[in-house]
Motif scaffolding. Sequence first.
Motif, PDB file in Angstrom:
ATOM      1  N   UNK A  84      -3.405 -28.901 -24.084  1.00 57.13           N
ATOM      2  CA  UNK A  84      -2.685 -29.896 -23.282  1.00 57.13           C
ATOM      3  C   UNK A  84      -1.202 -29.547 -23.177  1.00 57.13           C
ATOM      4  N   UNK A  85      -0.665 -28.786 -24.140  1.00 60.32           N
ATOM      5  CA  UNK A  85       0.754 -28.441 -24.118  1.00 60.32           C
ATOM      6  C   UNK A  85       1.055 -27.241 -23.233  1.00 60.32           C
ATOM      7  N   UNK A  86       0.049 -26.481 -22.821  1.00 58.40           N
ATOM      8  CA  UNK A  86       0.270 -25.308 -21.976  1.00 58.40           C
ATOM      9  C   UNK A  86       0.517 -25.772 -20.547  1.00 58.40           C
ATOM     10  N   UNK A  87       1.629 -25.394 -19.956  1.00 56.84           N
ATOM     11  CA  UNK A  87       1.911 -25.848 -18.586  1.00 56.84           C
ATOM     12  C   UNK A  87       0.905 -25.270 -17.587  1.00 56.84           C
ATOM     13  N   UNK A  88       0.529 -26.108 -16.626  1.00 56.36           N
ATOM     14  CA  UNK A  88      -0.444 -25.685 -15.622  1.00 56.36           C
ATOM     15  C   UNK A  88       0.164 -24.672 -14.644  1.00 56.36           C
ATOM     16  N   UNK A  89       1.474 -24.682 -14.489  1.00 58.93           N
ATOM     17  CA  UNK A  89       2.080 -23.771 -13.515  1.00 58.93           C
ATOM     18  C   UNK A  89       1.917 -22.317 -13.921  1.00 58.93           C
ATOM     19  N   UNK A  90       1.663 -22.037 -15.196  1.00 59.65           N
ATOM     20  CA  UNK A  90       1.419 -20.652 -15.589  1.00 59.65           C
ATOM     21  C   UNK A  90       0.129 -20.141 -14.965  1.00 59.65           C
ATOM     22  N   UNK A  91      -0.889 -21.012 -14.888  1.00 66.61           N
ATOM     23  CA  UNK A  91      -2.153 -20.632 -14.275  1.00 66.61           C
ATOM     24  C   UNK A  91      -1.968 -20.389 -12.785  1.00 66.61           C
ATOM     25  N   UNK A  92      -1.202 -21.221 -12.106  1.00 66.21           N
ATOM     26  CA  UNK A  92      -0.963 -21.047 -10.673  1.00 66.21           C
ATOM     27  C   UNK A  92      -0.175 -19.771 -10.412  1.00 66.21           C
ATOM     28  N   UNK A  93       0.752 -19.472 -11.296  1.00 66.77           N
ATOM     29  CA  UNK A  93       1.524 -18.247 -11.137  1.00 66.77           C
ATOM     30  C   UNK A  93       0.607 -17.024 -11.255  1.00 66.77           C
ATOM     31  N   UNK A  94      -0.345 -17.087 -12.169  1.00 67.26           N
ATOM     32  CA  UNK A  94      -1.293 -15.995 -12.345  1.00 67.26           C
ATOM     33  C   UNK A  94      -2.191 -15.838 -11.116  1.00 67.26           C
ATOM     34  N   UNK A  95      -2.661 -16.953 -10.565  1.00 68.61           N
ATOM     35  CA  UNK A  95      -3.509 -16.906  -9.366  1.00 68.61           C
ATOM     36  C   UNK A  95      -2.708 -16.349  -8.183  1.00 68.61           C
ATOM     37  N   UNK A  96      -1.470 -16.783  -8.036  1.00 68.10           N
ATOM     38  CA  UNK A  96      -0.624 -16.307  -6.944  1.00 68.10           C
ATOM     39  C   UNK A  96      -0.359 -14.803  -7.069  1.00 68.10           C
ATOM     40  N   UNK A  97      -0.086 -14.321  -8.280  1.00 62.68           N
ATOM     41  CA  UNK A  97       0.157 -12.895  -8.495  1.00 62.68           C
ATOM     42  C   UNK A  97      -1.099 -12.081  -8.183  1.00 62.68           C
ATOM     43  N   UNK A  98      -2.275 -12.589  -8.547  1.00 60.16           N
ATOM     44  CA  UNK A  98      -3.522 -11.893  -8.238  1.00 60.16           C
ATOM     45  C   UNK A  98      -3.764 -11.806  -6.744  1.00 60.16           C
ATOM     46  N   UNK A  99      -3.495 -12.893  -6.027  1.00 60.44           N
ATOM     47  CA  UNK A  99      -3.679 -12.895  -4.580  1.00 60.44           C
ATOM     48  C   UNK A  99      -2.712 -11.920  -3.902  1.00 60.44           C
ATOM     49  N   UNK A 100      -1.466 -11.867  -4.372  1.00 58.29           N
ATOM     50  CA  UNK A 100      -0.491 -10.930  -3.801  1.00 58.29           C
ATOM     51  C   UNK A 100      -0.925  -9.482  -4.040  1.00 58.29           C
ATOM     52  N   UNK A 101      -1.441  -9.202  -5.221  1.00 58.83           N
ATOM     53  CA  UNK A 101      -1.912  -7.842  -5.516  1.00 58.83           C
ATOM     54  C   UNK A 101      -3.087  -7.471  -4.622  1.00 58.83           C
ATOM     55  N   UNK A 102      -4.001  -8.414  -4.404  1.00 62.86           N
ATOM     56  CA  UNK A 102      -5.151  -8.136  -3.546  1.00 62.86           C
ATOM     57  C   UNK A 102      -4.698  -7.876  -2.107  1.00 62.86           C
ATOM     58  N   UNK A 103      -3.769  -8.677  -1.593  1.00 64.40           N
ATOM     59  CA  UNK A 103      -3.261  -8.474  -0.238  1.00 64.40           C
ATOM     60  C   UNK A 103      -2.526  -7.139  -0.118  1.00 64.40           C
ATOM     61  N   UNK A 104      -1.753  -6.791  -1.127  1.00 59.93           N
ATOM     62  CA  UNK A 104      -1.044  -5.511  -1.091  1.00 59.93           C
ATOM     63  C   UNK A 104      -2.037  -4.351  -1.100  1.00 59.93           C
ATOM     64  N   UNK A 105      -3.099  -4.455  -1.878  1.00 58.18           N
ATOM     65  CA  UNK A 105      -4.107  -3.395  -1.916  1.00 58.18           C
ATOM     66  C   UNK A 105      -4.788  -3.230  -0.567  1.00 58.18           C
ATOM     67  N   UNK A 106      -5.146  -4.335   0.068  1.00 52.49           N
ATOM     68  CA  UNK A 106      -5.794  -4.269   1.375  1.00 52.49           C
ATOM     69  C   UNK A 106      -4.835  -3.677   2.409  1.00 52.49           C
ATOM     70  N   UNK A 107      -3.569  -4.083   2.366  1.00 50.72           N
ATOM     71  CA  UNK A 107      -2.583  -3.546   3.307  1.00 50.72           C
ATOM     72  C   UNK A 107      -2.378  -2.052   3.147  1.00 50.72           C
ATOM     73  N   UNK A 108      -2.284  -1.587   1.916  1.00 49.62           N
ATOM     74  CA  UNK A 108      -2.111  -0.148   1.678  1.00 49.62           C
ATOM     75  C   UNK A 108      -3.339   0.612   2.142  1.00 49.62           C
ATOM     76  N   UNK A 109      -4.526   0.082   1.914  1.00 54.16           N
ATOM     77  CA  UNK A 109      -5.748   0.755   2.357  1.00 54.16           C
ATOM     78  C   UNK A 109      -5.786   0.859   3.874  1.00 54.16           C
ATOM     79  N   UNK A 110      -5.481  -0.254   4.550  1.00 57.00           N
ATOM     80  CA  UNK A 110      -5.523  -0.249   6.018  1.00 57.00           C
ATOM     81  C   UNK A 110      -4.465   0.688   6.600  1.00 57.00           C
ATOM     82  N   UNK A 111      -3.292   0.751   5.980  1.00 54.86           N
ATOM     83  CA  UNK A 111      -2.205   1.553   6.541  1.00 54.86           C
ATOM     84  C   UNK A 111      -2.341   3.038   6.238  1.00 54.86           C
TER      85      UNK A 111
END
Length: 164
Positions: A84-111
């Motif tokens: 209960x003491x662990x902030x939830x925003x750490x989880x959202x930050x992790x999800x956001x970083x994963x999504x950015x990495x996936x988008x960057x990988x797809x962009x590099x592959x396409x380009x």
Amino acid sequence: MNNSDIPLSPYQEKLTAYVDGLLPPAERAAFEREHPEAAAEKAAISALGAALRSHSEPATLRHGEFFNRRILREITPAQPVSTAEIPAWKLWRLVFAGACCALASVGIYKAAVAPDTLQTKYFAEVLSVKAGDTKLTAQVVHADGIAVVWIDGFEKLPGDYILK
């Protein structure tokens, strides 16, 4: 250079163990027989140590509160952290970083990696044609997006010719 860098002689080692009271009784008696002045040295060292302890002031500890906090922090048992003491925003930050990495990988592959659909894999443009022999004629034939260099005037090969 330090005194601790110089190795002690066997006599100095035995004398140090004798003064500290670390020699077994048999070795102590043998050491006292070999060195009768050792008992007097031990008594002088003990008297000097007692005088220093009784007449000198203890060193004052500067910044004592800092050391007290550090010591208390080290000896305090660790408290388990509840979920209960662990902030939830750490989880959202992790999800956001994963999504950015996936988008960057797809962009590099396409380009850079994916084949370009506008051009074929092999692309060449015929700029000029010259046969090099006066008996031969060369021309470029364009058909269905393919350029073919057609050369006329070659002699026919016999049917039993084997290509080497």
